[in-house]
Enzyme design. Structure first.
Site, PDB file in Angstrom:
ATOM      1  N   GLY A  13      41.266 -77.770 -14.857  1.00 34.31           N
ATOM      2  CA  GLY A  13      41.548 -76.604 -15.690  1.00 34.31           C
ATOM      3  C   GLY A  13      42.612 -75.718 -15.090  1.00 34.31           C
ATOM      4  N   ALA A  14      43.726 -76.342 -14.671  1.00 37.12           N
ATOM      5  CA  ALA A  14      44.736 -75.602 -13.912  1.00 37.12           C
ATOM      6  C   ALA A  14      45.997 -75.314 -14.701  1.00 37.12           C
ATOM      7  CB  ALA A  14      45.080 -76.362 -12.635  1.00 37.12           C
ATOM      8  N   GLY A  17      45.158 -69.384 -16.762  1.00 36.47           N
ATOM      9  CA  GLY A  17      44.131 -68.540 -16.175  1.00 36.47           C
ATOM     10  C   GLY A  17      43.973 -68.679 -14.676  1.00 36.47           C
ATOM     11  N   GLY A  19      42.731 -71.111 -12.833  1.00 33.14           N
ATOM     12  CA  GLY A  19      43.141 -72.380 -12.257  1.00 33.14           C
ATOM     13  C   GLY A  19      44.620 -72.441 -11.983  1.00 33.14           C
ATOM     14  N   SER A 138      29.442 -68.724 -12.644  1.00 27.68           N
ATOM     15  CA  SER A 138      29.396 -67.381 -13.227  1.00 27.68           C
ATOM     16  C   SER A 138      28.124 -66.686 -12.788  1.00 27.68           C
ATOM     17  CB  SER A 138      29.447 -67.466 -14.754  1.00 27.68           C
ATOM     18  OG  SER A 138      29.223 -66.192 -15.338  1.00 27.68           O
ATOM     19  N   TYR A 161      26.594 -71.466 -22.590  1.00 28.68           N
ATOM     20  CA  TYR A 161      27.485 -71.160 -21.474  1.00 28.68           C
ATOM     21  C   TYR A 161      26.681 -70.855 -20.207  1.00 28.68           C
ATOM     22  CZ  TYR A 161      30.912 -68.686 -18.618  1.00 28.68           C
ATOM     23  OH  TYR A 161      31.705 -68.275 -17.578  1.00 28.68           O
TER      24      TYR A 161
END
Length: 263
Positions: A13-14, A17, A19, A138, A161
């Site tokens: 996920g880079a 954001g 990442g 999280s 989530y």
């Protein structure tokens, strides 16, 4: 850990954001950064911004087959891997969705594919030790209902989530026990509260730089050599949801995860 400029680090996920910012930060310090995402155009743009010794790997974590292909490609290209940062994730405030494999989408993208990727890359990480696994989790965690893990009844996106993030933490504790004495550590963190990323719709309360600092610390800080199985809220150690410390619950999740990721 080796000096940062001698490390090879995979960040999922880079392409945006946290990442992307973390990848740019580590590349600027000389690390070889493996940039993962699911869109080639965004990947190319990320590489141009990140610079340094960065390379691109495309895979949609909504597909376990593509996750397996990602692990295979990384293993083929890099016999040494110093760190794996499982950062890819989605939120869901809409209706229930399923992955290509028929699993609740948030559970698969946020947890299950990361579980599979980690399992497939463990031999490389162990052979490269000292090495680190970092789960971007999280502070928002919720106990898993093992009678309805895929939330087929009374679906709630926030619950999906939160349970996916707790699952990451449960896996972190398991990994710490499993990898004790190998030189590979596993930790999880809540990087910062309401950073300005695509998943945050509320007014940001933290900067992206704060999240990068907290995550980079778990990847590279020599003071954390040997520290494993911990949960951090930013720079401070914190307590995960109680189910993360329940051996029976972790065993149930581990068995389910192995079952769901077996070809």
């Amino acid at each position: 850990m080796r000096p940062t400029d001698q490390q090879t680090i995979l960040i999922t996920g880079a392409t945006d954001g946290l990442g992307r910012a973390l990848a740019a930060d580590l590349a600027a310090e000389g690390a070889t950064v493996l940039v993962h995402g699911r869109d080639d155009q965004r990947g190319k743009a990320a590489l141009q911004e990140i610079g340094g010794a960065a390379s691109w790997y495309r895979a949609d974590l909504a597909s376990l087959a593509e996750t397996r292909a990602l692990a295979e490609a990384v293993r083929a290209d890099h016999p040494r891997l110093d760190a794996l940062v499982n950062n890819a994730g989605i939120g869901n405030d809409g209706p229930r969705r399923e992955s290509a494999d028929g699993h609740e989408l948030t559970f698969q993208v946020n947890y299950l594919s990361g579980y599979l990727l980690t399992r497939l890359l463990l031999p490389t990480l162990v052979a490269s030790a000292p090495a680190r696994i970092v789960h971007v989790s999280s502070i928002g965690q919720q106990a898993i209902d093992f009678d309805d893990v895929m939330i087929t009844r009374e679906y709630d996106g926030m619950r999906a989530y939160r349970q996916s993030k707790l699952a990451q933490m449960m896996f972190t504790v398991d990994l710490a026990d499993e990898l004790a004495g190998t030189g590979v550590t596993a930790n999880a963190l809540h990087p910062a509260t309401y950073m300005p990323t695509k998943m945050v719709t509320a007014t940001p309360l933290s900067t992206l730089e704060e999240g990068v600092q907290a995550t980079r610390r778990l990847v590279t800080d020599p003071d954390l050599d040997g520290v494993s199985g911990r949960f951090f809220n930013g720079l401070q150690e914190a307590r995960a949801e109680a189910q993360a410390h329940d051996p029976e619950a972790r065993a149930r999740l581990r068995a389910l995860s192995d079952e769901l990721t077996t070809p």
